[in-house]
Scaffold this motif. Structure first.
Motif, PDB file in Angstrom:
ATOM      1  N   ALA A  13      38.685 -38.699   4.268  1.00 59.66           N
ATOM      2  CA  ALA A  13      39.168 -39.367   3.054  1.00 59.66           C
ATOM      3  C   ALA A  13      40.313 -40.314   3.406  1.00 59.66           C
ATOM      4  O   ALA A  13      40.402 -41.428   2.876  1.00 59.66           O
ATOM      5  N   LEU A  14      41.169 -39.892   4.310  1.00 56.25           N
ATOM      6  CA  LEU A  14      42.273 -40.732   4.765  1.00 56.25           C
ATOM      7  C   LEU A  14      41.745 -41.970   5.491  1.00 56.25           C
ATOM      8  O   LEU A  14      42.179 -43.094   5.222  1.00 56.25           O
ATOM      9  N   HIS A  15      40.806 -41.777   6.389  1.00 57.33           N
ATOM     10  CA  HIS A  15      40.190 -42.885   7.128  1.00 57.33           C
ATOM     11  C   HIS A  15      39.569 -43.884   6.155  1.00 57.33           C
ATOM     12  O   HIS A  15      39.798 -45.095   6.246  1.00 57.33           O
ATOM     13  N   ASN A  16      38.795 -43.375   5.213  1.00 56.80           N
ATOM     14  CA  ASN A  16      38.110 -44.240   4.250  1.00 56.80           C
ATOM     15  C   ASN A  16      39.101 -44.967   3.350  1.00 56.80           C
ATOM     16  O   ASN A  16      38.910 -46.150   3.043  1.00 56.80           O
ATOM     17  N   ALA A  17      40.154 -44.278   2.929  1.00 56.67           N
ATOM     18  CA  ALA A  17      41.161 -44.906   2.071  1.00 56.67           C
ATOM     19  C   ALA A  17      41.907 -46.004   2.819  1.00 56.67           C
ATOM     20  O   ALA A  17      42.200 -47.064   2.251  1.00 56.67           O
ATOM     21  N   LEU A  18      42.229 -45.771   4.079  1.00 56.54           N
ATOM     22  CA  LEU A  18      42.872 -46.816   4.892  1.00 56.54           C
ATOM     23  C   LEU A  18      42.006 -48.067   4.923  1.00 56.54           C
ATOM     24  O   LEU A  18      42.489 -49.173   4.686  1.00 56.54           O
ATOM     25  N   CYS A  67      50.719 -47.295   2.597  1.00 55.68           N
ATOM     26  CA  CYS A  67      50.741 -45.863   2.862  1.00 55.68           C
ATOM     27  C   CYS A  67      50.646 -45.067   1.564  1.00 55.68           C
ATOM     28  O   CYS A  67      49.845 -44.133   1.453  1.00 55.68           O
ATOM     29  N   ASP A  68      51.455 -45.442   0.580  1.00 52.69           N
ATOM     30  CA  ASP A  68      51.437 -44.728  -0.694  1.00 52.69           C
ATOM     31  C   ASP A  68      50.068 -44.807  -1.364  1.00 52.69           C
ATOM     32  O   ASP A  68      49.554 -43.803  -1.872  1.00 52.69           O
ATOM     33  N   ASP A  69      49.479 -46.002  -1.388  1.00 49.69           N
ATOM     34  CA  ASP A  69      48.173 -46.132  -2.025  1.00 49.69           C
ATOM     35  C   ASP A  69      47.083 -45.413  -1.247  1.00 49.69           C
ATOM     36  O   ASP A  69      46.196 -44.797  -1.833  1.00 49.69           O
ATOM     37  N   VAL A  70      47.138 -45.453   0.069  1.00 47.82           N
ATOM     38  CA  VAL A  70      46.149 -44.742   0.889  1.00 47.82           C
ATOM     39  C   VAL A  70      46.210 -43.243   0.610  1.00 47.82           C
ATOM     40  O   VAL A  70      45.174 -42.606   0.374  1.00 47.82           O
ATOM     41  N   LEU A  71      47.395 -42.691   0.610  1.00 47.48           N
ATOM     42  CA  LEU A  71      47.530 -41.255   0.344  1.00 47.48           C
ATOM     43  C   LEU A  71      47.110 -40.911  -1.075  1.00 47.48           C
ATOM     44  O   LEU A  71      46.478 -39.875  -1.315  1.00 47.48           O
ATOM     45  N   TYR A  72      47.420 -41.773  -2.027  1.00 48.07           N
ATOM     46  CA  TYR A  72      47.014 -41.583  -3.416  1.00 48.07           C
ATOM     47  C   TYR A  72      45.489 -41.544  -3.526  1.00 48.07           C
ATOM     48  O   TYR A  72      44.922 -40.647  -4.142  1.00 48.07           O
ATOM     49  N   HIS A  73      44.814 -42.512  -2.906  1.00 45.88           N
ATOM     50  CA  HIS A  73      43.352 -42.567  -2.965  1.00 45.88           C
ATOM     51  C   HIS A  73      42.700 -41.404  -2.230  1.00 45.88           C
ATOM     52  O   HIS A  73      41.654 -40.918  -2.642  1.00 45.88           O
ATOM     53  N   PRO A 114      43.080 -53.771  -7.595  1.00 49.95           N
ATOM     54  CA  PRO A 114      42.496 -52.987  -8.692  1.00 49.95           C
ATOM     55  C   PRO A 114      43.591 -52.312  -9.526  1.00 49.95           C
ATOM     56  O   PRO A 114      44.593 -51.842  -8.991  1.00 49.95           O
ATOM     57  N   LYS A 115      43.382 -52.286 -10.824  1.00 52.30           N
ATOM     58  CA  LYS A 115      44.394 -51.760 -11.745  1.00 52.30           C
ATOM     59  C   LYS A 115      44.631 -50.262 -11.563  1.00 52.30           C
ATOM     60  O   LYS A 115      45.680 -49.762 -11.950  1.00 52.30           O
ATOM     61  N   HIS A 116      43.689 -49.546 -10.975  1.00 54.22           N
ATOM     62  CA  HIS A 116      43.870 -48.097 -10.783  1.00 54.22           C
ATOM     63  C   HIS A 116      44.709 -47.771  -9.550  1.00 54.22           C
ATOM     64  O   HIS A 116      45.012 -46.611  -9.314  1.00 54.22           O
ATOM     65  N   TRP A 117      45.112 -48.760  -8.802  1.00 49.06           N
ATOM     66  CA  TRP A 117      45.929 -48.520  -7.620  1.00 49.06           C
ATOM     67  C   TRP A 117      47.317 -48.055  -8.020  1.00 49.06           C
ATOM     68  O   TRP A 117      47.881 -48.492  -9.037  1.00 49.06           O
ATOM     69  N   LEU A 118      47.883 -47.223  -7.219  1.00 48.38           N
ATOM     70  CA  LEU A 118      49.213 -46.659  -7.457  1.00 48.38           C
ATOM     71  C   LEU A 118      50.273 -47.746  -7.597  1.00 48.38           C
ATOM     72  O   LEU A 118      51.213 -47.609  -8.365  1.00 48.38           O
ATOM     73  N   LEU A 119      50.102 -48.821  -6.876  1.00 50.20           N
ATOM     74  CA  LEU A 119      51.058 -49.935  -6.906  1.00 50.20           C
ATOM     75  C   LEU A 119      51.317 -50.432  -8.330  1.00 50.20           C
ATOM     76  O   LEU A 119      52.396 -50.890  -8.646  1.00 50.20           O
ATOM     77  N   HIS A 120      50.317 -50.313  -9.198  1.00 48.74           N
ATOM     78  CA  HIS A 120      50.442 -50.791 -10.579  1.00 48.74           C
ATOM     79  C   HIS A 120      51.050 -49.757 -11.523  1.00 48.74           C
ATOM     80  O   HIS A 120      51.315 -50.062 -12.663  1.00 48.74           O
ATOM     81  N   LYS A 121      51.229 -48.545 -11.063  1.00 44.80           N
ATOM     82  CA  LYS A 121      51.709 -47.490 -11.966  1.00 44.80           C
ATOM     83  C   LYS A 121      53.201 -47.423 -12.004  1.00 44.80           C
ATOM     84  O   LYS A 121      53.917 -47.807 -11.161  1.00 44.80           O
TER      85      LYS A 121
END
Length: 95
Positions: free
Chosen positions: A65-70, A40-46, A88-95
């Motif tokens: 954008a939400l559909h595509n990010a999901l 959820c966090d990464d989807v909303l971030y993207h 991917p390193k740009h994902w919120l999970l890595h921050k």
């Protein structure tokens, strides 16, 4: 999440709720099932959508954008067997 609804079905369903988007995504019986907290966090971030945004307030561009990010986050995670070291390193999970 096995089958993401088609874009228009997803938008119609999204707009049928009056909830904060993060709560809606985490509700396994509402919009889609299978979305946990980190997804959820990464989807909303993207999608560049605030977790506090109301589902009814999202416009078509944000909804898509939400559909595509999901789809992107879930397919990518599944392709690496949900091994976060391979996300991917740009994902919120890595921050």
């Amino acid at each position: 999440l096995i089958n993401l609804p088609k874009p228009q079905d997803f938008l119609d369903r999204l707009w049928s709720f009056n909830k904060k988007i993060k709560a809606l995504l985490l509700d396994q019986n509402a919009l889609v099932s299978g979305v946990g907290n980190w997804v959820c966090d990464d989807v909303l971030y993207h999608a560049k959508i605030s977790p506090k945004a109301n589902s009814k307030s999202l416009d078509q561009k944000q909804g898509m954008a939400l559909h595509n990010a999901l789809e992107t986050v879930i397919v990518t995670a599944c392709n690496v067997n949900a091994n976060s070291h391979h996300f991917p390193k740009h994902w919120l999970l890595h921050k």
